[in-house]
Design an enzyme around this catalytic site. Sequence first.
Site, PDB file in Angstrom:
ATOM      1  N   CYS A 403      -9.028  -3.381 -35.857  1.00 34.00           N
ATOM      2  CA  CYS A 403      -8.069  -3.241 -34.753  1.00 34.00           C
ATOM      3  C   CYS A 403      -7.093  -4.397 -34.876  1.00 34.00           C
ATOM      4  CB  CYS A 403      -8.784  -3.207 -33.399  1.00 34.00           C
ATOM      5  SG  CYS A 403      -9.862  -4.622 -33.069  1.00 34.00           S
ATOM      6  N   ARG A 408     -12.067  -4.369 -30.369  1.00 31.49           N
ATOM      7  CA  ARG A 408     -12.212  -2.922 -30.203  1.00 31.49           C
ATOM      8  C   ARG A 408     -12.970  -2.307 -31.376  1.00 31.49           C
ATOM      9  NH1 ARG A 408      -6.042  -1.301 -29.046  1.00 31.49           N
ATOM     10  NH2 ARG A 408      -5.726  -3.189 -30.311  1.00 31.49           N
TER      11      ARG A 408
END
Length: 449
Positions: A403, A408
């Site tokens: 990410c 994430r």
Amino acid sequence: MKKLFSMIIALFFSISLFSSCSQQVENQSISNFKTITTQELKDNLNNSNYIIVDTRINDAFNGWKLDGIERGGHIKGATDFSSYWLDVDIKDKEAKLLEIAKNKGITPDKNVVLYDANGKDALKVAEFLSKNGFKNIYIYDVKQWAKDKNLPMESYKNYYMLVPAKWVKDLIDGKKPETYKGGPFKIFEVSWGEESKDHNEGHIPGAVHINTDEVEEGPMWNRLSDDRLEKFALRNGITTDTTVVLYGTDSMAAFRVAVILKYMGVKDVRVLNGGLQAWKREGYELETKKNQKTPVKSFGAKIPVNKDYIIDLPEAKEILKDKEGSCLVDIRSWDEYIGKTSGYDYIKGKGRPQGAVWGHAGTDPNNLQDFRNIDNTMRNAKEILEFWKEWGITPDKRLAFYCGTGWRAAEVLWYADVMGLERICLYDGGWNEWCNTKGLPIEVGEPKR
């Protein structure tokens, strides 16, 4: 004395009458819906006119044996619609829940079989659906299905990596919950910052705060060097044999640390599914006292034990070259992926590594709505695999998730691990490193597929 005895008898009668009335109301509610036998359910398991729905807590669907069930997991082919979702406080909740149901194939034209193991969850969902025009609703007790080992049930291969709040409570209470092998354990609340407001306002009893700066640093926000990670472990009393339970008000930071701990070599790392809210939802107590870290002298292994669980730039380049057998999977919003925005105020570059495929995320860097249910538990694995398949992201390939700076992607890597995918890893540097390294190919705009 006689008067006291008479009062006790009267009280007992009142309680009995109340219990009887309550049972009658519950039975009356159940009688508003049809029931289905195990044989009838078995006969219609592959009938397209039927939709089988697990209404229990997400952890039971994933694989945990809760509410006295003999086998964990869900009926093979069932989808999920947890009764817990009905209590989530969100804007336009009813419309959102109906949209979720529709996307799962739970529609009024189907025979909807709702099952649970506690006699409450299915009824709660049935009442919601009935209120919204559903007619053909059936109630089923999944404990009957679980008793017969010849009837198919499914669990995620590594479901134990995500734990329910009850599991953590049993651990604290000195019990031996499912999959726990005994030995020392530590509970950590994880978030950014030396002082955590959420931690100070109330945390799981015994929990110690971990600041994510203890495992990563700017400007790239990659993990720390292996020797510094060892010092982090020793300072927090973590060894390879410590059962580590991680959680947060938002779980993303907990997943980031979980991935790093597994890379280091901690054998048993768990994350509380749904975060602190899952603990509160069960009505368990919080404490506000500050628990001190208890250091240890030896980690017990040379770091990293699981070296391939986190990769760096050279390996990311190799994955991009292997177009047939590997995928560099972008866990950012669509606008970040196509280069409309960088997604971060401290990352100027826009776009993606040339050849990276979109693996979904949410609408902003703090949102992973594509991978979470509305109570922030893990989304149904079948649904995740379906939207990945559209981009050529399949379990047979080597998958490296990235990410902006690794948070994430770490959460999604953990979910992939829970699902049982094997050749998976985190590209730690992510977009922050890629766009700030001269000479690396970058794409913008919608890709040609």
